[in-house]
Design an enzyme around this catalytic site. Structure first.
Site, PDB file in Angstrom:
ATOM      1  N   GLU A 206      -8.948 -25.375 -24.034  1.00  0.00           N
ATOM      2  CA  GLU A 206      -8.552 -26.635 -23.365  1.00  0.00           C
ATOM      3  C   GLU A 206      -7.258 -27.174 -23.970  1.00  0.00           C
ATOM      4  OE1 GLU A 206     -10.132 -26.723 -20.875  1.00  0.00           O
ATOM      5  OE2 GLU A 206     -12.155 -26.006 -21.299  1.00  0.00           O
TER       6      GLU A 206
HETATM    7  C1  LIG Z   1     -13.387 -18.300 -25.154  1.00  0.00           C
HETATM    8  C2  LIG Z   1     -12.264 -18.817 -24.299  1.00  0.00           C
HETATM    9  C3  LIG Z   1     -12.553 -19.349 -23.057  1.00  0.00           C
HETATM   10  C4  LIG Z   1     -11.521 -19.837 -22.264  1.00  0.00           C
HETATM   11  N1  LIG Z   1     -11.822 -20.348 -21.036  1.00  0.00           N
HETATM   12  C5  LIG Z   1     -10.821 -20.692 -20.197  1.00  0.00           C
HETATM   13  C6  LIG Z   1     -11.093 -21.112 -18.858  1.00  0.00           C
HETATM   14  O1  LIG Z   1     -12.256 -21.170 -18.464  1.00  0.00           O
HETATM   15  N2  LIG Z   1     -10.067 -21.453 -18.066  1.00  0.00           N
HETATM   16  C7  LIG Z   1      -8.768 -21.380 -18.493  1.00  0.00           C
HETATM   17  O2  LIG Z   1      -7.855 -21.675 -17.732  1.00  0.00           O
HETATM   18  N3  LIG Z   1      -8.480 -21.010 -19.764  1.00  0.00           N
HETATM   19  C8  LIG Z   1      -9.460 -20.652 -20.616  1.00  0.00           C
HETATM   20  N4  LIG Z   1      -9.160 -20.243 -21.899  1.00  0.00           N
HETATM   21  C9  LIG Z   1      -7.748 -20.214 -22.312  1.00  0.00           C
HETATM   22  C10 LIG Z   1      -7.417 -21.280 -23.351  1.00  0.00           C
HETATM   23  O3  LIG Z   1      -7.398 -22.560 -22.750  1.00  0.00           O
HETATM   24  C11 LIG Z   1      -6.079 -20.918 -24.034  1.00  0.00           C
HETATM   25  O4  LIG Z   1      -6.301 -19.730 -24.762  1.00  0.00           O
HETATM   26  C12 LIG Z   1      -5.589 -22.009 -24.951  1.00  0.00           C
HETATM   27  O5  LIG Z   1      -5.277 -23.183 -24.217  1.00  0.00           O
HETATM   28  C13 LIG Z   1      -4.343 -21.591 -25.746  1.00  0.00           C
HETATM   29  O6  LIG Z   1      -3.384 -21.038 -24.915  1.00  0.00           O
HETATM   30  P1  LIG Z   1      -2.814 -19.596 -25.231  1.00  0.00           P
HETATM   31  O7  LIG Z   1      -3.945 -18.696 -25.574  1.00  0.00           O
HETATM   32  O8  LIG Z   1      -1.926 -19.207 -24.105  1.00  0.00           O
HETATM   33  O9  LIG Z   1      -1.980 -19.808 -26.584  1.00  0.00           O
HETATM   34  P2  LIG Z   1      -0.393 -19.880 -26.713  1.00  0.00           P
HETATM   35  O10 LIG Z   1       0.145 -20.865 -25.729  1.00  0.00           O
HETATM   36  O11 LIG Z   1       0.172 -18.512 -26.723  1.00  0.00           O
HETATM   37  O12 LIG Z   1      -0.268 -20.515 -28.172  1.00  0.00           O
HETATM   38  C14 LIG Z   1      -0.217 -19.736 -29.362  1.00  0.00           C
HETATM   39  C15 LIG Z   1       0.104 -20.660 -30.541  1.00  0.00           C
HETATM   40  O13 LIG Z   1       1.400 -21.256 -30.341  1.00  0.00           O
HETATM   41  C16 LIG Z   1       1.310 -22.662 -30.322  1.00  0.00           C
HETATM   42  N5  LIG Z   1       2.250 -23.163 -29.306  1.00  0.00           N
HETATM   43  C17 LIG Z   1       2.372 -22.768 -28.016  1.00  0.00           C
HETATM   44  N6  LIG Z   1       3.305 -23.478 -27.402  1.00  0.00           N
HETATM   45  C18 LIG Z   1       3.817 -24.343 -28.295  1.00  0.00           C
HETATM   46  C19 LIG Z   1       4.840 -25.365 -28.241  1.00  0.00           C
HETATM   47  N7  LIG Z   1       5.500 -25.627 -27.124  1.00  0.00           N
HETATM   48  N8  LIG Z   1       5.056 -26.064 -29.365  1.00  0.00           N
HETATM   49  C20 LIG Z   1       4.378 -25.827 -30.513  1.00  0.00           C
HETATM   50  N9  LIG Z   1       3.411 -24.887 -30.604  1.00  0.00           N
HETATM   51  C21 LIG Z   1       3.137 -24.168 -29.518  1.00  0.00           C
HETATM   52  C22 LIG Z   1      -0.138 -22.991 -29.986  1.00  0.00           C
HETATM   53  O14 LIG Z   1      -0.536 -24.248 -30.488  1.00  0.00           O
HETATM   54  C23 LIG Z   1      -0.877 -21.829 -30.665  1.00  0.00           C
HETATM   55  O15 LIG Z   1      -1.101 -22.128 -32.014  1.00  0.00           O
HETATM   56  C24 LIG Z   1     -10.188 -19.772 -22.725  1.00  0.00           C
HETATM   57  C25 LIG Z   1      -9.912 -19.248 -23.992  1.00  0.00           C
HETATM   58  C26 LIG Z   1     -10.929 -18.770 -24.772  1.00  0.00           C
HETATM   59  C27 LIG Z   1     -10.601 -18.208 -26.133  1.00  0.00           C
END
Ligand SMILES: Cc1cc2nc3c(=O)[nH]c(=O)nc-3n(C[C@H](O)[C@H](O)[C@H](O)COP(=O)(O)OP(=O)(O)OC[C@H]3O[C@@H](n4cnc5c(N)ncnc54)[C@H](O)[C@@H]3O)c2cc1C
Length: 358
Positions: A206
């Site tokens: 989230e």
């Molecule tokens: C078990 C599980 C269930 C999930 N269920 C759903 C679901 O039902 N629906 C759905 O849509 N998603 C779902 N997700 C996705 C989840 O919401 C995302 O994985 C999460 O929001 C983080 O996004 P990302 O993985 O793309 O990380 P990234 O955006 O790649 O981030 C990687 C790191 O970089 C940092 N970062 C990224 N951008 C910036 C910035 N601009 N400034 C500073 N730091 C930054 C982040 O804080 C993080 O530490 C799920 C994930 C998991 C693990």
């Protein structure tokens, strides 16, 4: 896919790639979906997707705070039971169980520190969740448009805090409570490592807690020049200055409000010339802000307990003492980290982070 006449058409190309093998929440099965040129249908009007998604996301973010709260409460209850039962060492003050080879670990101050860290954060988190929920209700149902608008502003400011601070404090609480179990905390059959693993996800999904902090400092503080914060600080000061209860939480909360006011002004004056400032300071600002919010929650609880008799109420005062003495001072450390700005991170050349490929 279904044909126009209702008959079964060709198969759409989306498919499950694999089941995800997760660190925790294993009862919630999730999978990788491949959408290889699959056909999709638009739901709702064009260009309204993001704002529609945020209606769900904002509720989800509050819900994540509650997920963290549930985990930390469970961890606390298990750890308090264990600490009363597990014998190890002797009390520093007097022999507690002479008939046994050791006293229960609940008599050690450091074990109480771990339990009380969890307890204080959990009680403040619960109060904060109720406070945000009350404002959500007021935003939605108040017949006074001004009150509804003020509640909406509070909800906007506090939603990222409800998600990120509650879940950060929750993981800390689950780890402290796992630590109370010593080696047994690491052994699966006691259940504590599962609570840690299950709570960890709440900091990630989230929107990561880093992104929540950016929402707080970037969108809810900097973008409106601190207007929401000013209103929140006004509410806190009004409440504390009119408290009947005589407790150290009053001065502590006023001091914390001053800290956040000064910190907000510093960040606001730095961001125009330092482009990385919001990104570099957001998480520590969010933590400092969270500790102020929890201090305010303790003030609310202490005022509600004022004049009431019984251990439940006197223990509230003792827990607030613990919060003021042993947790709230962290606000100053986070404030100093914000003051140090983003240069300590951005001073490095990109090449510093080069790692030779193995
Ligand atoms: C078990 C599980 C269930 C999930 N269920 C759903 C679901 O039902 N629906 C759905 O849509 N998603 C779902 N997700 C996705 C989840 O919401 C995302 O994985 C999460 O929001 C983080 O996004 P990302 O993985 O793309 O990380 P990234 O955006 O790649 O981030 C990687 C790191 O970089 C940092 N970062 C990224 N951008 C910036 C910035 N601009 N400034 C500073 N730091 C930054 C982040 O804080 C993080 O530490 C799920 C994930 C998991 C693990």
């Amino acid at each position: 896919m279904v044909n126009a006449d209702g008959s079964l058409g060709e198969r759409n190309t989306l498919a499950v790639g694999s089941i995800e093998h997760k660190m925790g929440i294993k009862a919630s099965a999730t999978c990788v979906m491949n959408f290889d040129s699959a056909k999709g249908w638009m739901v709702g009007a064009e260009n309204t997707g993001l704002s529609s998604m945020f209606i769900m996301m904002n509720y989800e973010r509050v819900t994540m705070g509650l997920q963290g709260l549930g985990g930390s409460e469970l961890a606390y209850q298990n750890a308090a039971l264990y600490a009363n039962d597990r014998g190890q060492g002797r009390s520093d003050t007097q022999l507690q169980s002479p008939e046994k080879p050791a006293d229960a670990i609940i008599h050690h101050a450091d074990v109480r520190r771990m339990l009380l860290n969890a307890k204080a954060n959990t009680e403040a988190s619960r109060c904060f969740a109720m406070y945000v929920a009350k404002n959500l209700d007021e935003e939605k149902f108040s017949t006074d448009p001004e009150a509804a608008q003020a509640a909406a502003a509070r909800v906007a400011l506090l939603t990222p805090v409800a998600k990120a601070f509650l879940t950060d404090k929750a993981l800390e609480a689950t780890i402290d409570c796992q630590q109370v179990f010593g080696g047994h905390g690491y052994i699966r059959e006691w259940g504590m490592e599962q609570i840690v693993r299950d709570t960890r996800i709440a900091q990630i999904y989230e929107g990561t807690n880093g992104i929540q902090a950016l929402d707080l400092l970037g969108r809810k503080v900097a973008k409106n020049n601190g207007k929401y914060v000013t209103h929140f600080l006004g509410e806190i000061r009004d409440f504390v200055n009119n408290m009947q209860a005589d407790h150290g939480i009053k001065q502590a909360t006023l001091d914390a409000a001053d800290t956040i006011e000064a910190l907000t002004n510093t960040v606001l004056s730095n961001i125009s010339e330092r482009k990385n400032e919001v990104n570099g300071c957001a998480v520590d600002y969010m933590h400092a802000f969270g500790y102020l919010a929890y201090s305010y929650m303790f003030a609310l609880m202490i005022e509600a307990a004022n004049g009431k008799e019984g251990e439940f109420y006197t223990n509230k005062a003792k827990l607030a003492d613990y919060f003021v003495g042993r947790i709230l001072p962290r606000i100053d450390a986070h404030a100093q980290m914000v003051q140090a700005g983003s240069d300590p991170m951005m001073n490095f050349d990109l090449s510093y982070f080069d790692v030779p490929a193995s």
